[in-house]
Scaffold this active site. Structure first.
Site, PDB file in Angstrom:
ATOM      1  N   GLU A  26     113.864  -2.291  88.985  1.00  0.00           N
ATOM      2  CA  GLU A  26     112.874  -3.344  89.163  1.00  0.00           C
ATOM      3  C   GLU A  26     111.768  -3.036  88.173  1.00  0.00           C
ATOM      4  OE1 GLU A  26     113.937  -1.855  92.207  1.00  0.00           O
ATOM      5  OE2 GLU A  26     115.288  -3.499  92.695  1.00  0.00           O
ATOM      6  N   ARG A  53      89.404  -2.227  92.902  1.00  0.00           N
ATOM      7  CA  ARG A  53      90.838  -2.030  92.673  1.00  0.00           C
ATOM      8  C   ARG A  53      91.505  -1.978  94.040  1.00  0.00           C
ATOM      9  NH1 ARG A  53      91.030  -3.865  87.798  1.00  0.00           N
ATOM     10  NH2 ARG A  53      90.481  -2.413  86.133  1.00  0.00           N
ATOM     11  N   ALA A  70      88.574  -1.603  79.843  1.00  0.00           N
ATOM     12  CA  ALA A  70      89.958  -1.959  79.525  1.00  0.00           C
ATOM     13  C   ALA A  70      90.190  -3.436  79.787  1.00  0.00           C
ATOM     14  CB  ALA A  70      90.929  -1.127  80.361  1.00  0.00           C
ATOM     15  N   GLU A  87      86.328  -6.552  75.254  1.00  0.00           N
ATOM     16  CA  GLU A  87      86.123  -6.028  76.606  1.00  0.00           C
ATOM     17  C   GLU A  87      84.863  -5.171  76.697  1.00  0.00           C
ATOM     18  OE1 GLU A  87      87.625  -6.725  79.423  1.00  0.00           O
ATOM     19  OE2 GLU A  87      89.222  -7.965  78.609  1.00  0.00           O
ATOM     20  N   GLU A  91      82.473  -6.240  79.598  1.00  0.00           N
ATOM     21  CA  GLU A  91      82.345  -5.339  80.747  1.00  0.00           C
ATOM     22  C   GLU A  91      81.112  -4.444  80.691  1.00  0.00           C
ATOM     23  OE1 GLU A  91      85.936  -3.119  81.428  1.00  0.00           O
ATOM     24  OE2 GLU A  91      87.125  -4.932  81.802  1.00  0.00           O
ATOM     25  N   SER A 108     103.453   4.164  83.086  1.00  0.00           N
ATOM     26  CA  SER A 108     104.432   4.326  84.160  1.00  0.00           C
ATOM     27  C   SER A 108     105.773   3.730  83.719  1.00  0.00           C
ATOM     28  CB  SER A 108     103.915   3.650  85.435  1.00  0.00           C
ATOM     29  OG  SER A 108     104.751   3.961  86.521  1.00  0.00           O
ATOM     30  N   GLU A 114     104.243  -2.220  80.969  1.00  0.00           N
ATOM     31  CA  GLU A 114     102.931  -2.130  80.332  1.00  0.00           C
ATOM     32  C   GLU A 114     102.875  -1.063  79.244  1.00  0.00           C
ATOM     33  OE1 GLU A 114      98.357  -1.885  81.833  1.00  0.00           O
ATOM     34  OE2 GLU A 114      99.726  -0.423  82.692  1.00  0.00           O
ATOM     35  N   GLU A 139      85.797 -15.241  86.108  1.00  0.00           N
ATOM     36  CA  GLU A 139      86.994 -14.491  86.512  1.00  0.00           C
ATOM     37  C   GLU A 139      86.751 -13.697  87.795  1.00  0.00           C
ATOM     38  OE1 GLU A 139      88.567 -12.112  83.326  1.00  0.00           O
ATOM     39  OE2 GLU A 139      88.934 -13.855  82.046  1.00  0.00           O
TER      40      GLU A 139
END
Length: 184
Positions: A26, A53, A70, A87, A91, A108, A114, A139
Site C-alpha cells: 500500500e 499535526r 516546509a 514557504e 510560514e 518513509s 514522498e 488554508e
C-alpha cells in the site's frame, strides 16, 4: 482520495532461490515537498514553526509540532528551491538569500511515495524578516514562528523530540557548523 491517495500494488517478483514471491504494497502519495532550516550564525538562532499535526495528537502526543519550514511543490512548475523560498515567506515571514541543498530524500520509503528536498539557509534575522509569517489564512494555517537558540535546538535533537526532517536538518547543521553550537 483527497489530499492523499493510497494505492494497493500487487506483483510477482523472482526470488534468488529461483521461485517467485507475490508482493503487496500500500503506497501513500501526497506529492513532493521541500523543507528548510533558516539559521542566523551571528545570533546563533534558528527559525522554526509550530503547527497542528493531528496524527501525533491521535497518538497521545502534543498536537503542536515544532519543525522546520516546509511545504508541497504545489505550484505548477515550481521546483524545490522556489518552494522553500515561498514557504519561508508564508510560514515564517523570512526572505531567504543563500540556501544550501542538504539532501533529496525519502522519509518513509516503505509506505510513502514522498520525496523531500531539505535545505539549510543562512540568514541575518535583523534583515531577513519581511513579514509576520503564520501561514495562509485561506488554508486555515495558524502557524507560530519560533526563534530558538541553536543550543536549545541541539538539546531537542539529543532528546529525539523532533520530526525526522527537522532532526536531519539540525543534525546536519551541527556537523557542518559545530562552532555555532559550542559555548552557547
Amino acid at each position: 482520495q483527497g489530499f492523499c491517495r493510497v494505492a494497493r500494488v500487487i506483483f510477482d517478483r523472482a526470488t534468488a532461490a529461483g521461485g517467485t514471491h507475490r508482493h503487496t504494497f500500500e503506497i501513500e502519495s501526497h506529492g513532493r515537498a521541500a523543507a528548510v532550516l533558516p539559521y542566523d550564525p551571528l545570533r546563533r538562532e534558528a527559525v522554526l514553526v509550530r503547527q497542528l499535526r493531528l496524527p501525533q495528537a491521535l497518538d497521545g502526543e502534543d498536537p503542536m509540532s515544532l519543525e522546520i519550514v516546509a511545504g508541497l511543490l504545489d505550484v505548477d512548475g515550481e521546483g524545490p528551491e522556489a518552494t522553500i523560498r515561498r514557504e519561508a515567506q508564508e510560514e515564517a515571514g523570512l526572505e531567504l538569500t543563500h540556501v544550501e541543498l542538504v539532501a533529496a530524500t525519502r522519509p518513509s520509503p516503505g509506505l510513502a511515495a514522498e520525496k523531500v528536498w531539505i535545505y539549510l539557509a543562512e540568514v541575518d534575522l535583523a534583515t531577513a524578516r519581511t513579514g509576520d509569517g503564520g501561514g495562509l489564512a485561506h488554508e486555515g494555517e495558524e502557524i507560530e514562528v519560533v526563534v530558538l537558540p541553536l543550543a536549545e535546538l541541539a538539546r531537542l535533537v539529543d532528546e529525539g523530540r523532533l520530526d525526522l526532517k527537522t532532526l536531519f536538518a539540525a543534525q546536519t547543521l551541527r556537523v557542518r557548523r559545530p562552532e555555532l553550537f559550542s559555548g552557547t
